[in-house]
Structures are given as C-alpha cells and as structure tokens.
Design a protein around this motif. Structure first.
Motif, mmCIF file in Angstrom:
data_model
loop_
_atom_site.group_PDB
_atom_site.id
_atom_site.type_symbol
_atom_site.label_atom_id
_atom_site.label_comp_id
_atom_site.label_asym_id
_atom_site.label_seq_id
_atom_site.Cartn_x
_atom_site.Cartn_y
_atom_site.Cartn_z
ATOM 1 N N HIS A 111 0.773 -1.181 -0.030
ATOM 2 C CA HIS A 111 -0.091 0.011 -0.039
ATOM 3 C C HIS A 111 0.944 1.160 0.058
ATOM 4 O O HIS A 111 0.365 2.117 -0.548
ATOM 5 C CB HIS A 111 -0.997 0.150 1.055
ATOM 6 N N ASP A 112 1.994 1.346 0.583
ATOM 7 C CA ASP A 112 2.977 2.441 0.734
ATOM 8 C C ASP A 112 3.488 2.556 -0.587
ATOM 9 O O ASP A 112 3.643 3.455 -1.110
ATOM 10 C CB ASP A 112 3.974 2.292 1.631
ATOM 11 N N PHE A 113 3.994 1.474 -1.180
ATOM 12 C CA PHE A 113 4.513 1.668 -2.408
ATOM 13 C C PHE A 113 3.447 1.813 -3.489
ATOM 14 O O PHE A 113 3.949 3.008 -4.320
ATOM 15 C CB PHE A 113 5.024 0.225 -2.940
ATOM 16 N N LEU A 114 2.318 1.650 -3.477
ATOM 17 C CA LEU A 114 1.166 2.097 -4.434
ATOM 18 C C LEU A 114 0.986 3.630 -4.242
ATOM 19 O O LEU A 114 0.910 4.146 -5.158
ATOM 20 C CB LEU A 114 -0.005 1.313 -4.284
ATOM 21 N N SER A 115 0.835 4.043 -2.957
ATOM 22 C CA SER A 115 0.873 5.423 -2.560
ATOM 23 C C SER A 115 1.666 6.327 -3.102
ATOM 24 O O SER A 115 1.541 7.413 -3.546
ATOM 25 C CB SER A 115 0.410 5.557 -1.095
ATOM 26 N N VAL A 116 3.035 5.886 -2.824
ATOM 27 C CA VAL A 116 4.223 6.623 -3.450
ATOM 28 C C VAL A 116 3.963 7.004 -4.940
ATOM 29 O O VAL A 116 4.006 8.142 -5.378
ATOM 30 C CB VAL A 116 5.458 6.210 -3.102
ATOM 31 N N LEU A 117 3.613 5.810 -5.552
ATOM 32 C CA LEU A 117 3.693 6.172 -7.135
ATOM 33 C C LEU A 117 2.609 6.785 -7.778
ATOM 34 O O LEU A 117 2.442 7.542 -8.621
ATOM 35 C CB LEU A 117 3.774 4.573 -7.584
ATOM 36 N N ILE A 118 1.403 6.299 -6.970
ATOM 37 C CA ILE A 118 -0.067 7.176 -7.442
ATOM 38 C C ILE A 118 0.110 8.534 -7.272
ATOM 39 O O ILE A 118 -0.541 9.433 -7.905
ATOM 40 C CB ILE A 118 -1.092 6.460 -6.857
ATOM 41 N N ASN A 121 5.380 10.398 -7.277
ATOM 42 C CA ASN A 121 6.691 10.329 -6.312
ATOM 43 C C ASN A 121 7.443 9.191 -6.852
ATOM 44 O O ASN A 121 7.049 8.314 -7.258
ATOM 45 C CB ASN A 121 6.323 10.436 -5.006
ATOM 46 N N LYS A 122 8.686 9.370 -6.392
ATOM 47 C CA LYS A 122 9.981 8.137 -6.585
ATOM 48 C C LYS A 122 9.917 7.095 -5.345
ATOM 49 O O LYS A 122 10.038 7.935 -4.197
ATOM 50 C CB LYS A 122 11.116 8.532 -7.170
ATOM 51 N N ALA A 123 10.023 5.996 -5.358
ATOM 52 C CA ALA A 123 10.167 4.924 -4.374
ATOM 53 C C ALA A 123 11.365 4.612 -4.203
ATOM 54 O O ALA A 123 12.007 3.889 -5.183
ATOM 55 C CB ALA A 123 8.957 3.916 -4.607
ATOM 56 N N GLN A 339 -9.712 -1.893 2.643
ATOM 57 C CA GLN A 339 -9.756 -1.343 1.423
ATOM 58 C C GLN A 339 -8.643 -0.386 1.108
ATOM 59 O O GLN A 339 -7.958 0.103 2.168
ATOM 60 C CB GLN A 339 -11.231 -0.302 1.378
ATOM 61 N N LEU A 340 -8.739 0.148 0.102
ATOM 62 C CA LEU A 340 -7.563 1.042 -0.240
ATOM 63 C C LEU A 340 -7.474 2.326 0.581
ATOM 64 O O LEU A 340 -6.519 2.803 1.054
ATOM 65 C CB LEU A 340 -7.478 1.668 -1.659
ATOM 66 N N TRP A 341 -8.690 2.768 1.173
ATOM 67 C CA TRP A 341 -8.937 4.028 1.701
ATOM 68 C C TRP A 341 -8.782 3.579 3.292
ATOM 69 O O TRP A 341 -9.107 4.482 4.080
ATOM 70 C CB TRP A 341 -10.077 4.587 1.423
ATOM 71 N N ASP A 342 -8.566 2.507 3.737
ATOM 72 C CA ASP A 342 -8.254 2.074 5.289
ATOM 73 C C ASP A 342 -6.617 2.280 5.382
ATOM 74 O O ASP A 342 -6.058 1.201 5.034
ATOM 75 C CB ASP A 342 -8.810 0.841 5.523
ATOM 76 N N TYR A 343 -6.472 3.277 5.983
ATOM 77 C CA TYR A 343 -4.902 3.396 6.289
ATOM 78 C C TYR A 343 -4.263 2.810 7.512
ATOM 79 O O TYR A 343 -5.117 3.076 8.617
ATOM 80 C CB TYR A 343 -4.686 4.915 6.365
ATOM 81 N N ALA A 344 -3.303 2.501 7.352
ATOM 82 C CA ALA A 344 -2.559 1.860 8.664
ATOM 83 C C ALA A 344 -2.506 3.006 9.826
ATOM 84 O O ALA A 344 -1.979 3.897 9.259
ATOM 85 C CB ALA A 344 -1.274 1.413 8.397
#
Length: 357
Positions: A111-118, A121-123, A339-344
């Motif tokens: 999820h963090d990986f996806l969030s950075v790219l979407i 930004n660069k991961a 879900q995608l909108w359920d954040y850690a």
C-alpha cells in the motif's frame, strides 16, 4: 506518467494477480504480459515458504487475491477521488520517498509502494529480509507494463541515501531508532499495533467462526490480527472454542506448533491460568500484544467505559471488531480485507505525500 496512466497500470496488475489462487491458478486470455510473467510468478509463490517459513502458499495466495480485489478501476477511482491531484505541482514537487518495509505478512508494504507511485513520487525501497522477492517481482511487472516507471522505482540493498521523505514500519524499538535517525525528514513512523474484538455473548456461530479468520489468518502475525478479546463478566468461552475448531489444522504447521508448545510451557511454568483447546491458548491479561498461538482476554462491566478505554489506547490499536458494540468497529472476519482507503494507524498516506514539501 499521467494519473490515468498510473491508474491503468495498477488495474492491469490487479488483473494479473486475479489469476492466482490456491490450487487453481488459471492463465486468462487478455491479461497483459502473461507469457513473460505468469509461470515465474506461480513458481515464486511456491518458493516463498523457502524464503520465509511463515509464507505458506495458502497465505501468499490470500495476500495476492486481496490485492487483486483491491486493484480494480472502481476501487482506485473511489480511493483517489477524495484527493486533488495537480500534475504540474506533482512534477515540480516530486520527492524521493524512502520506504522501509516490514515483512511480517506477504506484501505488507504494497500500500505504501502504491501510494508513493500514484502521487507521482519516486520510491526508494528497503525491503525486509523476511520479504525480499514478492514486491520486486511485481515492480518488474509494472515496469514491463510501462517502462517510464523504471525511473520511479529503486530497490536499495545498502544505506538509504538521497531521499526527501520517509515511511518506515517496524517494532516499537526500531521506531525509536527511526524517529532519531530521520528526525530531520518529514516522516510516517509506524510502531507495533494490535487488533481487538469486543464480544457480548450474543454472537452467532458464524460471527465466531469469522472471528477465527481474524485470529488465525497469517498465523496471527499481522497488526490487523485479533490478539485480544474483551468479554463481559461471566462470559463462557464454550461457543467460541466450538466455533474456532474449524481452524484446528493450524497446529499441523511446524512453526506455529513450536510457538504453541513454547508459549504454553512458559505460561504454565509461571502458574498462569489458561484456557486451552490444543491449538490456541487464552490467557487473562491486560496487554494488547499476545504471543503467537495465544490470545489474551479481559473482562469488562460497562460498554461505555470500554469505549472510553479503547479511545484512550487508540495508538496501540489497529482494528476493533464487534457487532457494532463499539463506534467505528468492523465486522467479524474482515480485518484482513482492508480497502485502499483504510490506512494503517489511521494516517492518511496520500494526504501526507501530496502536502509534504
């Protein structure tokens, strides 16, 4: 890459992942790049347990299916519709985001990986030694699907350098190190959390069976796994033990069985009173974090007082499961289906990435 392009690449990844399930992976027509990736990914799934003994095929397939269900066009649209994306601003403010990932369950850092790219930004990714293969494979698929991503994704084996922002996940001990080491960088630092269930004795057999999924999925290693039960005074655990009997095969897994034997022995030598069904021990304890193969429980007298207690302890808790006994609790059996909108830790990663300079 435009937002639409990035979205479409992840939707294609979701379609690719949807082909893999325990005992019946099927190569579907129309899925992009199957010839290059399908067979190798199936092999990797079955090799995962040799890389990490907890990553059985069953658990890896479950994680993959969870992401396949999440990465649909409808879900991604619903997720990103809550934010304002400015392509020019993203390009101007593109950041190198260091991701320090956990490895307790398969693909836990995706999820963090996806969030950075979407967010454009660069991961810069530091994988856990416990999960070094699954995410790099999926990154290769994404880069194959759109080669411009090659400049956006870097896996780092040595020291992390040249980063602007940090998202790091670890234990409470490592979090203190992260907070010191990254004190001069904008960061999200995640610590240990646990999940709890609140029962009142009126739960159905189906509810309690679903609670077993919350307890035993990933062998209880995730922060979303239920490790603590709150029950009313004089609660009988008979129905609970009857309902979770369907999960008895967990004891046939050697690593779990070793933990069960060890932790039970430690408890008994300390003269703790235990409830035991042969594959799970229940111990009365005020702590939220129970060891593998054990769940703690605590009695409550008043649900309103318990609500206040849980609100006070919110920073220790990831999920609360109940039949609407507690505000914002989730249904039994759903802790491992965020879900995608359920954040850690309830920290909005997208807002953080979009607003941090």
């Amino acid at each position: 890459m435009t937002l639409e392009t990035k979205k479409s690449v992840f939707v294609e990844l979701g379609k690719f992942l949807s082909q893999f399930s325990e005992g019946k992976s099927v190569k579907k027509t129309g899925v992009l790049h199957n010839e290059a990736f399908f067979d190798d990914f199936e092999k990797l799934i079955h090799l995962s347990q040799s890389h990490n003994g907890w990553y059985t095929p069953e658990q890896v397939y479950f994680a993959i299916q969870s992401w396949a269900e999440a990465l649909t066009e409808e879900n991604i649209d619903k997720w990103i519709s809550n934010y304002s994306f400015d392509a020019a601003a993203e390009e101007k403010n593109q950041k190198n985001v260091a991701l320090i990932l956990a490895g307790n369950i398969p693909l836990v850092g995706f999820h963090d990986f996806l969030s950075v790219l979407i967010t454009g930004n660069k991961a810069l990714i530091k994988t856990s030694s416990n999960d070094q293969h699954l995410l790099p494979f999926l990154a290769k698929y994404l880069i194959f699907a759109d080669e411009s991503l090659e400049n956006e994704i870097t896996f780092v084996e040595g020291k992390l350098e040249n980063f602007d922002t940090v998202i790091a996940t670890g234990s409470n001990n490592t979090a203190r190190y992260f907070e010191y080491y990254f004190k001069d960088k904008p960061s999200i630092i995640r610590k240990n959390r646990n999940s709890v269930a609140v029962l009142n004795g009126k739960e159905s057999k189906e509810d309690l069976e679903a609670l077993g999924e919350d307890i035993f999925r990933y062998f209880g290693l995730g922060c979303r796994n239920v490790s603590k039960l709150f029950v009313p005074k004089d609660y009988s655990f008979v129905a609970f033990f009857e309902a979770i009997f369907k999960y008895q095969d967990v004891i046939h897994y050697e690593k779990y069985a070793n933990n069960y034997d060890y932790n039970k022995a430690v408890f008994l030598m300390s003269n703790f009173k235990l409830l035991d069904n042969g594959f799970l021990t229940l111990k009365e304890d005020s702590s939220y974090a129970s060891p593998i193969s054990s769940v703690f429980y605590e009695f409550y007298e008043n649900i309103e007082d318990l609500q206040t207690r849980l609100e006070t302890d919110a920073e220790q808790i990831q999920c609360i499961v109940s039949n609407d006994l507690i505000t914002n609790s989730i249904a039994f059996g759903q802790t491992q289906n965020p879900q995608l909108w359920d954040y850690a830790d309830n920290v909005d990663t997208i807002t953080f990435l979009l607003t941090t300079k």
